[in-house]
Design a protein around this motif. Structure first.
Motif, PDB file in Angstrom:
ATOM      1  N   ARG A 258       0.819  -1.212   0.000  1.00 21.65           N
ATOM      2  CA  ARG A 258       0.000   0.000   0.000  1.00 21.65           C
ATOM      3  C   ARG A 258       0.858   1.271   0.000  1.00 21.65           C
ATOM      4  O   ARG A 258       0.337   2.360  -0.231  1.00 21.65           O
ATOM      5  CB  ARG A 258      -0.915  -0.006   1.219  1.00 21.65           C
ATOM      6  CG  ARG A 258      -1.944  -1.140   1.194  1.00 21.65           C
ATOM      7  CD  ARG A 258      -2.783  -1.166   2.445  1.00 21.65           C
ATOM      8  NE  ARG A 258      -3.623   0.027   2.563  1.00 21.65           N
ATOM      9  CZ  ARG A 258      -4.471   0.228   3.558  1.00 21.65           C
ATOM     10  NH1 ARG A 258      -4.585  -0.671   4.531  1.00 21.65           N
ATOM     11  NH2 ARG A 258      -5.204   1.321   3.606  1.00 21.65           N
ATOM     12  N   ASP A 266      -1.594  -4.434  -7.534  1.00 22.67           N
ATOM     13  CA  ASP A 266      -2.382  -3.222  -7.269  1.00 22.67           C
ATOM     14  C   ASP A 266      -3.521  -3.584  -6.315  1.00 22.67           C
ATOM     15  O   ASP A 266      -4.567  -4.088  -6.731  1.00 22.67           O
ATOM     16  CB  ASP A 266      -2.934  -2.674  -8.582  1.00 22.67           C
ATOM     17  CG  ASP A 266      -3.707  -1.370  -8.374  1.00 22.67           C
ATOM     18  OD1 ASP A 266      -3.751  -0.890  -7.233  1.00 22.67           O
ATOM     19  OD2 ASP A 266      -4.274  -0.859  -9.353  1.00 22.67           O
ATOM     20  N   LEU A 267      -3.318  -3.332  -5.034  1.00 20.40           N
ATOM     21  CA  LEU A 267      -4.316  -3.710  -4.035  1.00 20.40           C
ATOM     22  C   LEU A 267      -5.583  -2.867  -4.146  1.00 20.40           C
ATOM     23  O   LEU A 267      -6.650  -3.299  -3.700  1.00 20.40           O
ATOM     24  CB  LEU A 267      -3.720  -3.576  -2.631  1.00 20.40           C
ATOM     25  CG  LEU A 267      -2.548  -4.508  -2.320  1.00 20.40           C
ATOM     26  CD1 LEU A 267      -2.064  -4.287  -0.893  1.00 20.40           C
ATOM     27  CD2 LEU A 267      -2.943  -5.967  -2.511  1.00 20.40           C
ATOM     28  N   THR A 268      -5.470  -1.683  -4.736  1.00 24.37           N
ATOM     29  CA  THR A 268      -6.664  -0.858  -4.920  1.00 24.37           C
ATOM     30  C   THR A 268      -7.674  -1.576  -5.797  1.00 24.37           C
ATOM     31  O   THR A 268      -8.874  -1.601  -5.509  1.00 24.37           O
ATOM     32  CB  THR A 268      -6.292   0.499  -5.543  1.00 24.37           C
ATOM     33  OG1 THR A 268      -5.346   1.154  -4.695  1.00 24.37           O
ATOM     34  CG2 THR A 268      -7.514   1.366  -5.714  1.00 24.37           C
ATOM     35  N   ALA A 269      -7.171  -2.179  -6.880  1.00 24.10           N
ATOM     36  CA  ALA A 269      -8.052  -2.929  -7.776  1.00 24.10           C
ATOM     37  C   ALA A 269      -8.610  -4.171  -7.087  1.00 24.10           C
ATOM     38  O   ALA A 269      -9.774  -4.540  -7.274  1.00 24.10           O
ATOM     39  CB  ALA A 269      -7.297  -3.321  -9.046  1.00 24.10           C
ATOM     40  N   ARG A 271      -9.356  -4.483  -4.038  1.00 23.05           N
ATOM     41  CA  ARG A 271     -10.353  -4.148  -3.022  1.00 23.05           C
ATOM     42  C   ARG A 271     -11.734  -3.902  -3.615  1.00 23.05           C
ATOM     43  O   ARG A 271     -12.706  -3.777  -2.867  1.00 23.05           O
ATOM     44  CB  ARG A 271      -9.916  -2.909  -2.226  1.00 23.05           C
ATOM     45  CG  ARG A 271      -8.746  -3.174  -1.289  1.00 23.05           C
ATOM     46  CD  ARG A 271      -8.684  -2.105  -0.189  1.00 23.05           C
ATOM     47  NE  ARG A 271      -8.573  -0.764  -0.741  1.00 23.05           N
ATOM     48  CZ  ARG A 271      -7.414  -0.133  -0.973  1.00 23.05           C
ATOM     49  NH1 ARG A 271      -6.272  -0.743  -0.688  1.00 23.05           N
ATOM     50  NH2 ARG A 271      -7.392   1.090  -1.459  1.00 23.05           N
ATOM     51  N   HIS A 272     -11.827  -3.831  -4.917  1.00 18.68           N
ATOM     52  CA  HIS A 272     -13.140  -3.647  -5.537  1.00 18.68           C
ATOM     53  C   HIS A 272     -14.049  -4.792  -5.094  1.00 18.68           C
ATOM     54  O   HIS A 272     -13.625  -5.962  -5.084  1.00 18.68           O
ATOM     55  CB  HIS A 272     -13.003  -3.635  -7.059  1.00 18.68           C
ATOM     56  CG  HIS A 272     -14.272  -3.245  -7.768  1.00 18.68           C
ATOM     57  ND1 HIS A 272     -15.339  -4.105  -7.892  1.00 18.68           N
ATOM     58  CD2 HIS A 272     -14.636  -2.082  -8.368  1.00 18.68           C
ATOM     59  CE1 HIS A 272     -16.310  -3.495  -8.560  1.00 18.68           C
ATOM     60  NE2 HIS A 272     -15.918  -2.269  -8.857  1.00 18.68           N
ATOM     61  N   THR A 399     -11.254  -4.428 -14.007  1.00 11.55           N
ATOM     62  CA  THR A 399      -9.804  -4.320 -13.908  1.00 11.55           C
ATOM     63  C   THR A 399      -9.241  -3.638 -15.146  1.00 11.55           C
ATOM     64  O   THR A 399      -9.581  -4.024 -16.270  1.00 11.55           O
ATOM     65  CB  THR A 399      -9.169  -5.722 -13.783  1.00 11.55           C
ATOM     66  OG1 THR A 399      -9.690  -6.377 -12.617  1.00 11.55           O
ATOM     67  CG2 THR A 399      -7.656  -5.626 -13.658  1.00 11.55           C
ATOM     68  N   GLU A 403      -3.536  -4.088 -15.915  1.00 13.23           N
ATOM     69  CA  GLU A 403      -3.434  -4.857 -14.679  1.00 13.23           C
ATOM     70  C   GLU A 403      -3.983  -6.284 -14.845  1.00 13.23           C
ATOM     71  O   GLU A 403      -4.164  -6.994 -13.864  1.00 13.23           O
ATOM     72  CB  GLU A 403      -4.208  -4.157 -13.558  1.00 13.23           C
ATOM     73  CG  GLU A 403      -3.569  -2.866 -13.080  1.00 13.23           C
ATOM     74  CD  GLU A 403      -2.227  -3.103 -12.401  1.00 13.23           C
ATOM     75  OE1 GLU A 403      -2.063  -4.149 -11.748  1.00 13.23           O
ATOM     76  OE2 GLU A 403      -1.333  -2.245 -12.546  1.00 13.23           O
TER      77      GLU A 403
END
Length: 478
Positions: A258, A266-269, A271-272, A399, A403
């Motif tokens: 993070r 990519d942890l943001t993706a 977390r979707h 996504t 990625e």
């Protein structure tokens, strides 16, 4: 050349025939790495005899590929960006081919183990095949990605019967020679069919090696102790402690990812809600799928003298897997077509029902002739194939294209962990129902394990139904 004879050209510069060739090449490579990764399964007993090692030691020829595959998958997913994907694929297949040669040469057991470790790295290529399809195949990308996901799962049954036959006729090295042949064929296929790397490289890019190291340590700790079910009964507290330690390392990895500028994943993706839900469903269903898979393969080989089982030899047991792979590929072609009328999570529910039905049938009617376990294996294959075909649709719908490899590599790692836990759970449950001095568990042990798999399949259905309902209730703007 007039218009009637000019091949139809897509915006990406390829022709329809070129697309077809690329689809075949991508699926073939995914099949090869999946088959090579599972090649050790029918050879464990023969390896123990030929190399004069214990069965538990020989088991590492299968475990080591799982470990290296899990570690390599996210790393290859990040390394295989569009501007170097072809180079990464060719380099990886070269390592797989060299590892395959190491499994054939007359050498100590440690050389065989290193060769199998090198072969396992190839398991990380499926995500790169998916990224290639998404970038270059346009209208055919979705169907190709579905087939790649299916191939990476049900491809486990492709090489099993052939390897079993080879080991019985010519010995263990002849069976491993099969890996050399297909690995070289996959390398040649990649050289000929894979598109050139993109010339648009990022201005500045670095690989998160610290994150890769943490992820590797965490995954190895989890996978080693979940794949060795015998350790669970011998030293349960050690197993639990190491698993908790591995989970702690993975938590540290999340914290690191993070903060770094160019994370491994990519942890943001991730977390979707759709992606997180899909990975959770993949984890739970993976346990159920592999638990039942290992139950059936062990049950049909159990000598009938104990009161159940069919006493099939390795070749015959390998043939039991043919319906698993065949119907898995059928599902890979049929299920995605239903996407026009049913949501992805709705399809996950339907395939969860198929897997649950297979569990119920094995728990209740497995003793009514060998045709029943074979039919149940085919039903399981259809459910697994359908599940695998839909999963990329769920994840890639939210996504970014760049990625693709990273997102699907994480899903594959989650699946590997689920499969590993499912295999271990099968061994633990059956061991708990094995009388001291006996090599075979009681028949009720198989029932208990099957109902456990069924409960996990039902949990998968509940999770998918809950996510599907929440998505349907969400305002269109979201």
């Amino acid at each position: 050349m007039n218009a009637s004879t000019t091949p139809e050209t897509h915006p990406n510069g390829t022709t329809k025939r070129g697309d077809t060739n690329m689809v075949a090449a991508l699926v073939f490579i995914a099949l090869v790495v999946a088959a090579i990764g599972s090649l050790g399964a029918p050879l464990i007993t023969s390896v123990a005899e030929d190399y004069d090692v214990s069965l538990s030691t020989a088991q590492w020829t299968l475990t080591i590929t799982l470990l290296t595959g899990a570690v390599a998958t996210p790393l290859l997913g990040r390394l295989g960006a569009a501007h170097r994907r072809r180079k990464v694929v060719l380099s990886t297949l070269t390592v797989v081919a060299l590892g395959s040669v190491a499994t054939v040469v007359p050498a100590p057991f440690v050389v065989l183990l290193l060769g199998r470790a090198a072969q396992g790295i190839g398991l990380g290529l499926t995500a790169l095949m998916m990224a290639t399809a998404r970038q270059h195949l346009r209208d055919r990308a979705e169907g190709t990605i579905a087939m790649l996901s299916v191939a990476s799962t049900v491809g486990i049954g492709v090489g099993y019967p052939i390897a079993s036959l080879l080991v019985q006729v010519w010995g263990v090295r002849a069976a491993y020679l099969l890996g050399v042949v297909v690995a070289v064929a996959a390398l040649i296929t990649a050289v000929v069919a894979l598109p050139a790397d993109s010339t648009a490289a990022p201005a500045k890019e670095s690989v998160d090696w610290w994150g890769a190291s943490l992820l590797s340590v965490g995954l190895v700790a989890v996978l080693v102790f979940t794949s060795q079910s015998s350790w669970w009964s011998i030293r349960p507290m050690v197993v639990v402690s190491v698993l908790l330690g591995g989970a702690a390392v993975l938590a540290v990895w999340v914290a690191v990812e993070r903060k770094v500028a160019h994370p491994l994943v990519d942890l943001t993706a991730l977390r979707h809600p759709a992606v997180a839900g899909a990975n959770l469903i993949m984890f739970v269903s993976g346990i159920a799928m592999y638990l039942l898979f290992t139950l059936i393969t062990r049950f049909v080989q159990t000598p009938p003298e104990v009161g159940y089982g069919y006493g099939l030899n390795e070749v015959e047991a390998g043939l039991v897997l043919v319906p698993f792979s065949a119907l898995g590929f059928v599902a890979g072609r049929v299920v995605p077509k239903a996407r026009r009328k049913v949501s992805p999570f709705g399809l996950l529910i339907a395939n969860g029902v198929v897997i649950a039905l297979a569990c119920v049938l094995f728990a209740t009617v497995r003793d009514m002739g060998v045709a029943w376990p074979i039919a149940i294996m085919g039903l399981l294959g259809f459910g697994v194939g359908g599940f695998s075909a839909v999963m990329p649709q769920v994840i890639l719908a939210v996504t970014p294209s760049e990625e693709t490899a990273a997102a699907m590599s994480v899903n594959q790692v989650v699946r590997s962990v689920g499969f590993s836990i499912g295999s271990a759970a099968s061994g633990v449950i059956l061991a708990a129902h094995t009388v001291t001095g006996s090599f075979s568990p009681t028949n009720s042990g198989y029932s208990t394990a099957a109902w456990t798999a069924c409960a996990l399949a039902l949990l998968t259905i509940v999770l998918a139904a809950g996510i599907n309902a929440s998505r349907n209730n969400r305002p269109p703007s979201q």
